[in-house]
Design a protein around this motif. Sequence first.
Motif: not given
Length: 137
Positions: A65-69, A103-112
């Motif tokens: 998961v990256r920005m724009g994914s 957002t909490p979801v956005g910050a949680a997803l990055i890099g996974l």
Amino acid sequence: MHNFETEIRRDQPALPPIKITEDESRRLSSLANSTMDLFPRVAQFLARELERASVAAENDLRGVVRMGSKVTYRDDGTGASREIVLVYPHEANIELNRVSILTPVGAALIGLSVGQRIEFETPDKRTRGLTVLVVSE
């Protein structure tokens, strides 16, 4: 003095390893720092995620998961799946499923990566878990 970091580690399961490019790490760190006063909880969460991320080359981030994914994830509490695009705050639009990194979801997803699960705290202080199902550019 209250040790916040120790409390977090003791109360939460081990966090999954995450990867990010150097450029995204720099941009997102700057964003987290500049929004610390406006959104302290999510900005601190994002900053902690970036600190623990491994820096990887662009070609090592397939399925990450990256920005724009475009990401499909499962809410582990409800079992419901949701497809979103992870974006910078100025691009966010909930009707178009464009979710901000601040957002909490956005910050949680990055890099996974696909199959990874993470738990995070919601603004109402509940713990929520999600699992990444699909990642595409």
